[in-house]
Design a protein around this motif. Structure first.
Motif, PDB file in Angstrom:
ATOM      1  N   UNK A   1       2.034  21.803  -4.134  1.00  0.00           N
ATOM      2  CA  UNK A   1       2.298  21.461  -5.540  1.00  0.00           C
ATOM      3  C   UNK A   1       1.190  20.600  -6.151  1.00  0.00           C
ATOM      4  N   UNK A   2       0.231  20.149  -5.319  1.00  0.00           N
ATOM      5  CA  UNK A   2      -0.927  19.434  -5.891  1.00  0.00           C
ATOM      6  C   UNK A   2      -1.853  20.414  -6.621  1.00  0.00           C
ATOM      7  N   UNK A   3      -1.664  21.729  -6.393  1.00  0.00           N
ATOM      8  CA  UNK A   3      -2.459  22.751  -7.090  1.00  0.00           C
ATOM      9  C   UNK A   3      -1.680  23.200  -8.321  1.00  0.00           C
ATOM     10  N   UNK A   4      -2.282  23.108  -9.507  1.00  0.00           N
ATOM     11  CA  UNK A   4      -1.556  23.464 -10.735  1.00  0.00           C
ATOM     12  C   UNK A   4      -0.921  24.852 -10.670  1.00  0.00           C
ATOM     13  N   UNK A   5      -1.593  25.800  -9.989  1.00  0.00           N
ATOM     14  CA  UNK A   5      -1.055  27.172  -9.965  1.00  0.00           C
ATOM     15  C   UNK A   5       0.216  27.303  -9.126  1.00  0.00           C
ATOM     16  N   UNK A   6       0.544  26.283  -8.308  1.00  0.00           N
ATOM     17  CA  UNK A   6       1.783  26.326  -7.522  1.00  0.00           C
ATOM     18  C   UNK A   6       2.824  25.317  -8.015  1.00  0.00           C
ATOM     19  N   UNK A   7       2.460  24.498  -8.989  1.00  0.00           N
ATOM     20  CA  UNK A   7       3.363  23.427  -9.425  1.00  0.00           C
ATOM     21  C   UNK A   7       4.671  23.959 -10.014  1.00  0.00           C
ATOM     22  N   UNK A   8       4.646  25.188 -10.612  1.00  0.00           N
ATOM     23  CA  UNK A   8       5.873  25.747 -11.208  1.00  0.00           C
ATOM     24  C   UNK A   8       6.994  25.907 -10.168  1.00  0.00           C
ATOM     25  N   UNK A   9       6.615  25.979  -8.892  1.00  0.00           N
ATOM     26  CA  UNK A   9       7.622  26.119  -7.833  1.00  0.00           C
ATOM     27  C   UNK A   9       8.507  24.875  -7.734  1.00  0.00           C
ATOM     28  N   UNK A  10       8.040  23.771  -8.325  1.00  0.00           N
ATOM     29  CA  UNK A  10       8.807  22.513  -8.301  1.00  0.00           C
ATOM     30  C   UNK A  10       9.568  22.293  -9.613  1.00  0.00           C
ATOM     31  N   UNK A  11       9.477  23.228 -10.562  1.00  0.00           N
ATOM     32  CA  UNK A  11      10.206  23.060 -11.827  1.00  0.00           C
ATOM     33  C   UNK A  11      11.697  22.928 -11.543  1.00  0.00           C
TER      34      UNK A  11
ATOM     35  N   UNK B   1       0.843  -1.202   0.000  1.00  0.00           N
ATOM     36  CA  UNK B   1       0.000   0.000   0.000  1.00  0.00           C
ATOM     37  C   UNK B   1       0.886   1.262   0.000  1.00  0.00           C
ATOM     38  N   UNK B   2       1.995   1.201   0.735  1.00  0.00           N
ATOM     39  CA  UNK B   2       2.899   2.362   0.793  1.00  0.00           C
ATOM     40  C   UNK B   2       3.471   2.687  -0.583  1.00  0.00           C
ATOM     41  N   UNK B   3       3.910   1.645  -1.288  1.00  0.00           N
ATOM     42  CA  UNK B   3       4.475   1.858  -2.630  1.00  0.00           C
ATOM     43  C   UNK B   3       3.446   2.504  -3.549  1.00  0.00           C
ATOM     44  N   UNK B   4       2.208   2.018  -3.488  1.00  0.00           N
ATOM     45  CA  UNK B   4       1.159   2.547  -4.373  1.00  0.00           C
ATOM     46  C   UNK B   4       0.748   3.960  -3.950  1.00  0.00           C
ATOM     47  N   UNK B   5       0.633   4.197  -2.629  1.00  0.00           N
ATOM     48  CA  UNK B   5       0.240   5.536  -2.158  1.00  0.00           C
ATOM     49  C   UNK B   5       1.279   6.594  -2.531  1.00  0.00           C
ATOM     50  N   UNK B   6       2.569   6.229  -2.463  1.00  0.00           N
ATOM     51  CA  UNK B   6       3.601   7.196  -2.834  1.00  0.00           C
ATOM     52  C   UNK B   6       3.587   7.464  -4.339  1.00  0.00           C
ATOM     53  N   UNK B   7       3.169   6.461  -5.122  1.00  0.00           N
ATOM     54  CA  UNK B   7       2.961   6.707  -6.554  1.00  0.00           C
ATOM     55  C   UNK B   7       1.756   7.636  -6.770  1.00  0.00           C
ATOM     56  N   UNK B   8       0.681   7.404  -6.026  1.00  0.00           N
ATOM     57  CA  UNK B   8      -0.500   8.302  -6.120  1.00  0.00           C
ATOM     58  C   UNK B   8      -0.076   9.741  -5.827  1.00  0.00           C
ATOM     59  N   UNK B   9       0.631   9.891  -4.712  1.00  0.00           N
ATOM     60  CA  UNK B   9       1.028  11.226  -4.260  1.00  0.00           C
ATOM     61  C   UNK B   9       2.004  11.861  -5.247  1.00  0.00           C
ATOM     62  N   UNK B  10       2.930  11.058  -5.747  1.00  0.00           N
ATOM     63  CA  UNK B  10       3.892  11.543  -6.739  1.00  0.00           C
ATOM     64  C   UNK B  10       3.191  12.055  -7.994  1.00  0.00           C
ATOM     65  N   UNK B  11       2.147  11.323  -8.418  1.00  0.00           N
ATOM     66  CA  UNK B  11       1.383  11.766  -9.595  1.00  0.00           C
ATOM     67  C   UNK B  11       0.607  13.050  -9.278  1.00  0.00           C
ATOM     68  N   UNK B  12       0.125  13.188  -8.037  1.00  0.00           N
ATOM     69  CA  UNK B  12      -0.623  14.396  -7.657  1.00  0.00           C
ATOM     70  C   UNK B  12       0.239  15.653  -7.761  1.00  0.00           C
ATOM     71  N   UNK B  13       1.541  15.544  -7.450  1.00  0.00           N
ATOM     72  CA  UNK B  13       2.421  16.722  -7.567  1.00  0.00           C
ATOM     73  C   UNK B  13       3.162  16.705  -8.900  1.00  0.00           C
ATOM     74  N   UNK B  14       2.763  15.783  -9.770  1.00  0.00           N
ATOM     75  CA  UNK B  14       3.329  15.717 -11.118  1.00  0.00           C
ATOM     76  C   UNK B  14       4.844  15.510 -11.101  1.00  0.00           C
ATOM     77  N   UNK B  15       5.292  14.553 -10.301  1.00  0.00           N
ATOM     78  CA  UNK B  15       6.717  14.203 -10.261  1.00  0.00           C
ATOM     79  C   UNK B  15       7.097  13.503 -11.559  1.00  0.00           C
ATOM     80  N   UNK B  16       8.331  13.715 -12.043  1.00  0.00           N
ATOM     81  CA  UNK B  16       8.782  12.962 -13.219  1.00  0.00           C
ATOM     82  C   UNK B  16       8.671  11.455 -12.982  1.00  0.00           C
ATOM     83  N   UNK B  17       8.386  10.749 -14.053  1.00  0.00           N
ATOM     84  CA  UNK B  17       8.182   9.295 -14.042  1.00  0.00           C
ATOM     85  C   UNK B  17       9.281   8.544 -13.286  1.00  0.00           C
ATOM     86  N   UNK B  18      10.544   9.042 -13.400  1.00  0.00           N
ATOM     87  CA  UNK B  18      11.663   8.281 -12.786  1.00  0.00           C
ATOM     88  C   UNK B  18      11.534   8.140 -11.280  1.00  0.00           C
ATOM     89  N   UNK B  19      10.757   9.040 -10.639  1.00  0.00           N
ATOM     90  CA  UNK B  19      10.622   8.974  -9.183  1.00  0.00           C
ATOM     91  C   UNK B  19       9.554   7.977  -8.740  1.00  0.00           C
TER      92      UNK B  19
END
Length: 485
Positions: free
Chosen positions: A279-289, A114-132
């Motif tokens: 960073x889950x909000x699109x308007x703040x995601x640029x801060x993670x560029x 569940x941890x592995x899958x939840x961290x993938x969910x969360x990673x996708x929510x902040x739009x992390x690059x696929x490699x993470x």
């Protein structure tokens, strides 16, 4: 206590916690106790004979609550938020009930998977690059640590091991001790003290990179220090970039720093403990560029994503870097699936061996709020911080000391540090709201952080009127004292 009594008492405790949270704003946000208040209130040693639940329960209000700082009060504006929500509390109860110790896949498969899958969910929510992401066959992946300090330490230790191995393969004549003596880690002069502490524990040198006038580290500042250190025979190996610094929520310039770290073989870790949730909000995601240049990234859902402590999410691009640094395989921890390639044993990703079933909290909260509900929570806090900023800007006695990007406002009275220290003391002595300060360059600054899940515009207005009135009173006595001198 048998199961029947547990049912009864459990319901009473749920009622007590619900009442506590529902009526929390009626409690004084900061306690009226002196150090050592508690010892005289309880016996000198544990009771020989069992006591009843009623006896214990009665003592919560009598002994514990008088010494509690109410972090979830809408009048708490100190530090950064500590997340809490009813779904997370229920999940924590289930975690305690199952009570597994998830150090390996075999020790409780659901706990790991569940941890592995939840961290993938969360990673996708902040739009992390696929490699993470772990995905089905990725090289990276996420893990829940206890705190951002722990994640920084893990990243630094993994980077240290990786660098020592690389340098030894290039220069076999060097001993590990000689390499260790030359390693240097770097962080902003605004970085959290836990980065310096990680270097202390990791037995390596650390240097602060000076930040610019927006309290951010830029590429040229890092390059300058790196050139000096390489010329002196040192080995730069780790840089901790901060997104949302603790003093004023400033952001290091990842797009400049990342390519330098990649070119110089320096592990870049990103600490976004507080800001990462936004960073889950699109308007703040640029801060993670620029995260694409990083080796590891961390933020705390237990600060701003309604998942109660402890739940610090950390991702790595190459999980083999972590496992390579921490892997030991005594027979009693081995199991027959571990070489299958399908299995994660999280004990190799962290400092302790044992771990709680923390991903249940994420699972409950992400499902019961949905991404939209969590985005609305973040946006509301940001709106309230701009509301407070607006009040400050309308009063010419005050100044704003750093750009308000998320839910933190840094402000002060125009005037001396002593004046602002006196203002903070009068605010915290009145105990109607709670704030903590920071230093920005030479200035003593008050931090106003939007924290509580239940905070509303009315609480912000009250806080400002209260601060404004205390400032008026203080300035009067201040001027009188100065005239007398």
């Amino acid at each position: 206590m048998d199961a029947a009594e547990f049912r009864k008492r459990g319901k009473e405790m749920v009622d007590y916690v619900a009442d506590y949270l529902e009526k929390i704003e009626k409690r004084q946000v900061f306690p009226d106790v002196e150090p050592g208040y508690l010892r005289p209130l309880i016996a000198d040693c544990a009771p020989q004979d069992p006591e009843s639940f009623e006896d214990v329960f009665k003592d919560i209000e009598k002994i514990i609550m008088p010494g509690v700082t109410h972090w979830h009060s809408p009048y708490f504006f100190a530090y950064f938020p500590a997340a809490s929500s009813f779904p997370a509390l229920l999940a924590d109860m289930l975690c305690g009930g199952i009570g597994c110790v998830g150090f390996s896949w075999a020790s409780s498969p659901a706990c790991t998977e569940l941890e592995t899958v939840m961290l993938d969910w969360l990673g996708k929510m902040v739009n992390l690059p696929e490699e993470f992401l772990a995905g089905k066959d990725g090289q990276g992946g996420g893990v829940i640590q206890g705190s951002a300090s722990e994640a920084t330490l893990i990243a630094l230790l993994a980077a240290r091991t990786k660098t020592i191995r690389r340098v030894q393969s290039e220069q076999p004549e060097l001993t590990e001790a000689e390499i260790m003596g030359r390693l240097v880690a770097y962080a902003s002069d605004q970085a959290h003290s836990s980065v310096e502490r990680a270097a202390l524990i990791g037995a390596v040198k650390i240097k602060n990179i000076p930040s610019d006038d927006t309290f951010s580290v830029c590429g040229s500042a890092l390059e300058k220090v790196l050139d000096e250190d390489k010329a002196a025979g040192l080995i730069p190996f780790f840089f901790c970039a901060t997104l949302g610094t603790t003093p004023c929520c400033s952001f290091d310039k990842l797009l400049e720093l990342g390519p330098i770290c990649n070119k110089e073989n320096i592990w870049m870790h990103i600490d976004a403990a507080y800001a990462g949730s936004a960073f889950i909000c699109p308007e703040f995601r640029h801060l993670l560029d620029g995260v694409e240049f990083a080796d590891s990234f961390n933020f705390n859902p237990h600060k701003w994503l309604l998942v109660n402590f402890d739940c610090s999410a950390m991702w790595v691009k190459k999980r083999s870097d972590l496992i390579g640094a921490f892997k030991l395989e005594p027979l009693y921890l081995q199991h027959h699936h571990q070489e299958s390639g399908l299995v994660t044993d999280y004990r190799h990703w962290q400092i302790p061996l044992g771990r709680r079933f923390r991903s249940l909290k994420l699972w409950f909260v992400l499902r019961m709020y949905g991404v939209k509900g969590l985005q609305e929570h973040i946006r509301k806090h940001v709106r309230l911080s701009h509301e407070f900023e607006h009040f400050v800007l309308q009063d010419e006695r005050f100044e704003i000391c750093a750009e308000v990007v998320l839910g933190l406002v840094c402000f002060r009275l125009k005037g001396s540090n002593e004046l602002n220290e006196a203002l903070l003391q009068s605010i915290n002595d009145a105990k109607k709201i709670h704030l903590v300060p920071c230093h920005l360059r030479e200035k003593f600054v008050l931090r106003f952080a939007i924290c509580s899940r239940t905070v509303e515009s009315t609480h912000i207005k009250f806080a400002w009127q209260h601060i404004s009135q205390l400032a008026t009173d203080l300035l009067k006595t201040w001027e009188q004292n100065h005239h007398q001198q």
